[in-house]
Motif scaffolding. Structure first.
Motif, short mmCIF file in Angstrom:
data_model
loop_
_atom_site.label_atom_id
_atom_site.label_comp_id
_atom_site.label_asym_id
_atom_site.label_seq_id
_atom_site.Cartn_x
_atom_site.Cartn_y
_atom_site.Cartn_z
N HIS A 1 0.86 -1.19 0.00
CA HIS A 1 0.00 0.00 0.00
C HIS A 1 0.89 1.24 0.00
N VAL A 2 0.74 2.07 -1.03
CA VAL A 2 1.62 3.23 -1.19
C VAL A 2 0.80 4.50 -1.33
N ASN A 3 1.18 5.54 -0.59
CA ASN A 3 0.51 6.83 -0.68
C ASN A 3 1.60 7.90 -0.82
N ILE A 4 1.67 8.52 -2.00
CA ILE A 4 2.73 9.47 -2.30
C ILE A 4 2.14 10.86 -2.53
N GLN A 5 2.74 11.87 -1.88
CA GLN A 5 2.35 13.26 -2.10
C GLN A 5 3.37 13.91 -3.03
N PRO A 6 2.96 14.24 -4.28
CA PRO A 6 3.93 14.81 -5.23
C PRO A 6 4.20 16.30 -4.96
N GLU A 7 5.45 16.71 -5.18
CA GLU A 7 5.85 18.10 -4.97
C GLU A 7 6.85 18.50 -6.06
N TYR A 8 6.94 19.80 -6.30
CA TYR A 8 7.95 20.32 -7.21
C TYR A 8 8.44 21.66 -6.68
N LYS A 9 9.68 21.66 -6.23
CA LYS A 9 10.32 22.87 -5.67
C LYS A 9 9.51 23.47 -4.51
N LYS A 10 8.89 22.61 -3.74
CA LYS A 10 8.14 23.09 -2.57
C LYS A 10 9.11 23.35 -1.43
N GLU A 11 8.91 24.46 -0.72
CA GLU A 11 9.77 24.82 0.40
C GLU A 11 9.28 24.11 1.66
N ASP A 12 9.85 22.97 1.96
CA ASP A 12 9.53 22.25 3.19
C ASP A 12 10.72 21.38 3.56
N PRO A 13 10.75 20.82 4.78
CA PRO A 13 11.89 19.97 5.17
C PRO A 13 12.02 18.77 4.23
N LYS A 14 13.26 18.44 3.87
CA LYS A 14 13.49 17.34 2.92
C LYS A 14 14.21 16.15 3.57
#
Length: 301
Positions: free
Chosen positions: A282-295
């Motif tokens: 079971h996989v749940n992925i939140q996609p982002e692009y150049k989002k300013e948040d902790p990595k």
């Protein structure tokens, strides 16, 4: 969230639990009567352990039935974690019974009691036969399910306890070593603590949503980062919903601004890697692009 299409589940048989419950009710009643008549603490301790088995088997059966209920708006996961809860409670019962037996056995060392060994021997043999049959009934299911494993361990320790009681009965009958009754009770209790403690640890880890021991988060990241189009997988959580379902949720920083259909293709590649290399279904992925948040891989929420 996605469900991988080819998951093969072992079908646990609840009817084996019902039969084991009935068998243990019979042996418990016989051992209580026999223990009171003979004066054997080991026999009474075995009966108490068998009674805890009856309760734990009923609890396991209820957990097994609840876990098969369908999800609803109010219970979006259904009752899938009920078997983990049953295993946790069963482990607590095992450890609690063990502590009580240790206290009683120590008192008997200081205050010896005359015991009728003949009755002890015959009821111990009955316990070995009944519990041995119950163990065989649940052995296959125990390899696939923590709840069934908790019930299986209860029955296995009962069978071993009955063997210990039989040895004690023979020692009392032929050598009049009545202190052996207390010694066997102590050994039974110590074994209960060992198996109950292990089960308590495993069920607690799952209930607390800890990362499974066989999962290496850094290895997951290394494998996922090999897929083109991915910049960084971060904010990762991996946990067991139950023993059959291993979940991963994470944020995915993409290396380029892409369409939803492109991301769907990327997601399919990620799911394939996670399922075949780590058994995560079971996989749940939140996609982002150049989002300013902790990595970081693990982010404090």
């Amino acid at each position: 969230m996605s469900n991988h299409p080819h998951i093969h589940k072992h079908e646990v048989k609840g009817k084996n639990l019902v039969l084991s419950i009935l068998l243990n009710i019979v042996i418990t009643a016989a051992q209580v009567v026999g223990g009171l008549i003979s004066g054997s603490l080991a026999l009474l301790s075995d009966a108490l352990h068998n009674f805890s088995d009856v309760l734990s088997l009923i609890l396991s059966y209820v957990g097994h039935k609840l876990s098969r209920r369908k999800a609803t708006i109010e219970q979006t996961f259904g009752y899938k974690r009920s078997e983990l809860l049953a295993a946790f409670i069963n482990a607590l019962i095992l450890v609690g019974v063990a502590v009580y037996l240790i206290i009683e056995a120590v008192q008997r060392f200081y205050e010896p009691v005359f015991i009728q060994p003949g009755l002890v021997i015959w009821l111990a043999v009955l316990g070995i036969v009944v519990n041995g049959l119950s163990v065989l009934l649940l052995k296959k299911d125990a390899a696939h399910n923590l709840n069934m494993k908790s019930a299986y361990l209860h029955l296995l320790t009962d069978m071993m306890a009955s063997v210990a009681v039989l040895v004690g009965g023979l020692a009392m009958k032929y050598w009049e070593l009545y202190w052996v009754d207390s010694l066997m009770t102590l050994l039974i209790a110590l074994y209960l603590i060992v198996v109950g403690g292990g089960l308590l640890r495993d069920s607690t880890k799952m209930l607390m949503l800890f990362t499974p021991d066989f999962i290496d988060i850094k290895e997951i990241v290394r494998e996922v980062h090999k897929i083109p189009g991915i910049n960084k997988l971060h904010h990762i959580h991996v946990w067991h919903l139950n023993e059959e379902e291993l979940h991963l949720e994470a944020h995915l920083d993409c290396s380029e601004d892409m369409t939803l259909s492109q991301f769907n293709n990327l997601l399919m590649q990620i799911e394939d890697v996670l399922y075949h290399k780590f058994n995560i279904n079971h996989v749940n992925i939140q996609p982002e692009y150049k989002k300013e948040d902790p990595k970081d891989f693990i982010v404090q929420d």
